[in-house]
Design a protein around this motif. Structure first.
Motif, PDB file in Angstrom:
ATOM      1  N   MET A   1       1.425   8.215   4.745  1.00 28.06           N
ATOM      2  CA  MET A   1       1.441   9.279   3.742  1.00 28.06           C
ATOM      3  C   MET A   1       0.980  10.599   4.362  1.00 28.06           C
ATOM      4  SD  MET A   1       1.780  10.660   0.761  1.00 28.06           S
ATOM      5  CE  MET A   1       2.000   9.389  -0.490  1.00 28.06           C
TER       6      MET A   1
ATOM      7  N   THR B   1      -6.613  13.148   4.060  1.00 28.43           N
ATOM      8  CA  THR B   1      -6.469  11.698   4.229  1.00 28.43           C
ATOM      9  C   THR B   1      -7.831  11.007   4.319  1.00 28.43           C
ATOM     10  OG1 THR B   1      -6.214  12.065   6.622  1.00 28.43           O
ATOM     11  CG2 THR B   1      -4.204  11.843   5.316  1.00 28.43           C
TER      12      THR B   1
ATOM     13  N   MET C   1      -9.080  10.664   0.869  1.00 28.23           N
ATOM     14  CA  MET C   1      -8.326   9.622   0.168  1.00 28.23           C
ATOM     15  C   MET C   1      -8.859   8.240   0.517  1.00 28.23           C
ATOM     16  SD  MET C   1      -4.398  10.978   0.579  1.00 28.23           S
ATOM     17  CE  MET C   1      -3.797   9.307   0.309  1.00 28.23           C
ATOM     18  N   ALA C   2      -9.027   7.981   1.814  1.00 27.00           N
ATOM     19  CA  ALA C   2      -9.497   6.661   2.241  1.00 27.00           C
ATOM     20  C   ALA C   2     -10.915   6.397   1.761  1.00 27.00           C
ATOM     21  CB  ALA C   2      -9.427   6.573   3.769  1.00 27.00           C
TER      22      ALA C   2
ATOM     23  N   GLU D   1       0.829  -1.204   0.000  1.00 28.55           N
ATOM     24  CA  GLU D   1       0.000   0.000   0.000  1.00 28.55           C
ATOM     25  C   GLU D   1       0.866   1.258   0.000  1.00 28.55           C
ATOM     26  OE1 GLU D   1      -3.807   1.766  -0.056  1.00 28.55           O
ATOM     27  OE2 GLU D   1      -3.260  -0.356  -0.158  1.00 28.55           O
TER      28      GLU D   1
ATOM     29  N   THR E   1      -2.050   4.839   4.306  1.00 23.44           N
ATOM     30  CA  THR E   1      -2.558   6.199   4.129  1.00 23.44           C
ATOM     31  C   THR E   1      -2.135   7.097   5.282  1.00 23.44           C
ATOM     32  OG1 THR E   1      -4.492   5.239   3.037  1.00 23.44           O
ATOM     33  CG2 THR E   1      -4.619   7.554   3.628  1.00 23.44           C
TER      34      THR E   1
ATOM     35  N   LEU F   1       1.052   4.153  -2.929  1.00 22.58           N
ATOM     36  CA  LEU F   1       0.795   5.568  -2.645  1.00 22.58           C
ATOM     37  C   LEU F   1       1.963   6.436  -3.081  1.00 22.58           C
ATOM     38  CD1 LEU F   1      -0.899   5.324   0.879  1.00 22.58           C
ATOM     39  CD2 LEU F   1      -1.985   6.010  -1.250  1.00 22.58           C
TER      40      LEU F   1
ATOM     41  N   LYS G   1      -4.400  -0.830   4.748  1.00 21.73           N
ATOM     42  CA  LYS G   1      -4.860   0.361   4.031  1.00 21.73           C
ATOM     43  C   LYS G   1      -4.767   1.605   4.916  1.00 21.73           C
ATOM     44  CE  LYS G   1      -7.899  -1.400   0.432  1.00 21.73           C
ATOM     45  NZ  LYS G   1      -7.166  -0.649  -0.606  1.00 21.73           N
TER      46      LYS G   1
ATOM     47  N   ALA H   1     -10.950   5.710  -1.965  1.00 25.71           N
ATOM     48  CA  ALA H   1     -10.410   4.394  -2.322  1.00 25.71           C
ATOM     49  C   ALA H   1     -11.443   3.292  -2.089  1.00 25.71           C
ATOM     50  CB  ALA H   1      -9.145   4.118  -1.517  1.00 25.71           C
TER      51      ALA H   1
ATOM     52  N   LEU I   1      -9.071   8.193   9.443  1.00 28.06           N
ATOM     53  CA  LEU I   1      -9.174   7.207   8.357  1.00 28.06           C
ATOM     54  C   LEU I   1     -10.179   6.114   8.696  1.00 28.06           C
ATOM     55  CD1 LEU I   1      -5.400   6.811   7.428  1.00 28.06           C
ATOM     56  CD2 LEU I   1      -7.165   7.995   6.130  1.00 28.06           C
TER      57      LEU I   1
END
Length: 426
Positions: free
Chosen positions: A257, A216, A219-220, A11, A254, A15, A250, A223, A312
């Motif tokens: 990142m 974030t 993003m999650a 993962e 994230t 990313l 996951k 996805a 997240l």
């Protein structure tokens, strides 16, 4: 290596291989924010250059001429005396001569000063274009500075003429020395400067936390919603790997990142905020007895990491009820935004100054803790920081457990919010 770490590393690689993502979350804050700060510095430097002052003198006495002479001797000030019969005509001449400021000396300037009355000088800032107004602001400040010095000198001469041996003691009978007491130490720095240094920190951290939580989370959510919409989530969940490992990998990828991006934003915001003079008064945090130790930086990084994990987990739970990516981002914004926004309240106040009920309500929100904990880091007060870490760890575990339970059931594939759409009967 366990299945979890294999999926987590995969993962992370996915990313960080996404050049657009890395550019937007890491490179942009490291480049764009310092460039924006540099642009502000360039504007300030241009504003600090020569000030062009036009003066129209309607006074025939000596004090009007003395004021002009004082302005002519001031540094970085170029004086142009214009001959006009009215203020409107003087303004037109000043605009034509590309002056920054027009100073109008009234006809009764000398007579009022001789009569020990207050004389008035009019200052007009000339805006030939709609810009930031830095040059006009600096010009007005310079003129006011010269007028203040001249006013002091005239007052000193008048007091001395009355027989005072020490005119300064008469004009300023009280002298103040400002110091600050912070973190158990007395520092020879005024409270105003201390406030400006702290203001930079108080503004930056809530903004970074809010940005990281929202980015974030989106993003999650995107996805999960994308895999659900494209019917690839079923394939992912059929892998011979525990679903908790899938969820954890996951979220871990994230969150890492997000942590790297948060560090990049902190570095970029440091240079950006410095361009506004916040914290750039020649006084550093170390001068105030405030510093970020390696221990404090490590603990704060864990705080940010746990906060992102909580965001997240919530985002992934909410995203499972979305039909597509668009509805997922809407649901996540409606859920996370109200929880993250109260952190901005702490930009303007100390949490300990709030009513007790409001204080504990804010502390119950996980996204408030990075803002509060950073202040504990500066004070090297690690006891409340460790309590905050324990609380965030509990919330993170509960959130991850709820997310894992949801992913372990088949409801992950069927849950959705219809947004008011009614299904037609066949």
């Amino acid at each position: 290596m366990s299945d979890f770490w294999v999926m987590a590393i995969k993962e992370l690689k996915n990313l960080f291989r996404d050049k657009k993502l890395v550019f937007g979350m890491v490179v942009v804050p490291l480049i764009l924010l310092p460039l924006m700060g540099q642009a502000v510095n360039i504007g300030m430097e241009q504003a600090q250059k020569e000030t062009h002052v036009a003066i129209v003198n309607f006074d025939e006495g000596p004090y009007g001429a003395l004021l002009i002479k004082s302005l002519q001797s001031a540094p970085n000030v170029t004086v142009t005396v214009v001959n006009a019969t009215s203020v409107d005509e003087a303004l037109r001449l000043a605009v034509r001569e590309r002056q920054n400021v027009l100073v109008v000396i009234p006809p009764d300037f000398t007579s009022k000063l001789r009569a020990n009355e207050t004389a008035t000088v009019e200052i007009y800032g000339i805006f030939t274009s709609i810009g930031a107004g830095m040059k006009e602001s600096v010009s007005e400040g310079r003129i006011n500075g010269v007028l203040q010095v001249l006013s002091e000198e005239i007052a000193r001469l008048k007091v001395k003429a009355l027989g005072a041996n020490n005119p300064d003691a008469v004009l300023h009978p009280i002298r103040t020395i400002s110091r600050s007491f912070i973190n158990g130490n007395v520092v020879d720095v005024s409270p105003t400067i201390v406030s400006s240094v702290i203001a930079a920190q108080a503004f930056t951290i809530p903004l970074i936390v809010f940005t990281m939580v929202m980015i974030t989370s989106q993003m999650a959510a995107g996805a999960i919603a994308s895999e659900k919409e494209n019917k690839t989530l079923e394939t992912l969940l059929t892998l011979p790997v525990p679903r908790t490992h899938i969820v954890g990998a996951k979220i871990f990828g994230t969150a890492m990142m997000g942590l790297v991006s948060a560090i990049a934003y902190m570095i970029g915001m440091k240079y950006y905020m410095g361009s506004f003079g916040l914290g750039s008064s020649g006084v550093s945090l170390e001068d105030l007895g405030l510093k970020v130790t390696p221990t404090g930086a490590f603990l704060f990084a864990i705080v940010v990491f746990l906060t992102i994990i909580i965001a997240l987990g919530l985002a992934m739970i909410v995203a499972t009820f979305a039909e597509d990516v668009q509805s997922a981002t809407t649901l996540v914004s409606a859920t996370i935004l109200p929880l993250a926004f109260p952190a901005f309240l702490l930009m303007y106040t100390d949490i300990n100054d709030l009513p007790l009920a409001v204080k504990y309500i804010l502390l119950a929100i996980p996204f408030t803790h990075p803002v509060v904990d950073y202040r504990y880091v500066l004070l090297s007060n690690y006891t409340p920081l460790l309590i905050s870490l324990a609380y965030l760890a509990v919330i993170a575990v509960v959130t991850l457990y709820a997310t894992a339970r949801l992913f372990s059931s088949e409801r992950i594939l069927t849950a959705q919010v219809s947004w008011g759409r009614k299904k037609r009967k066949g």
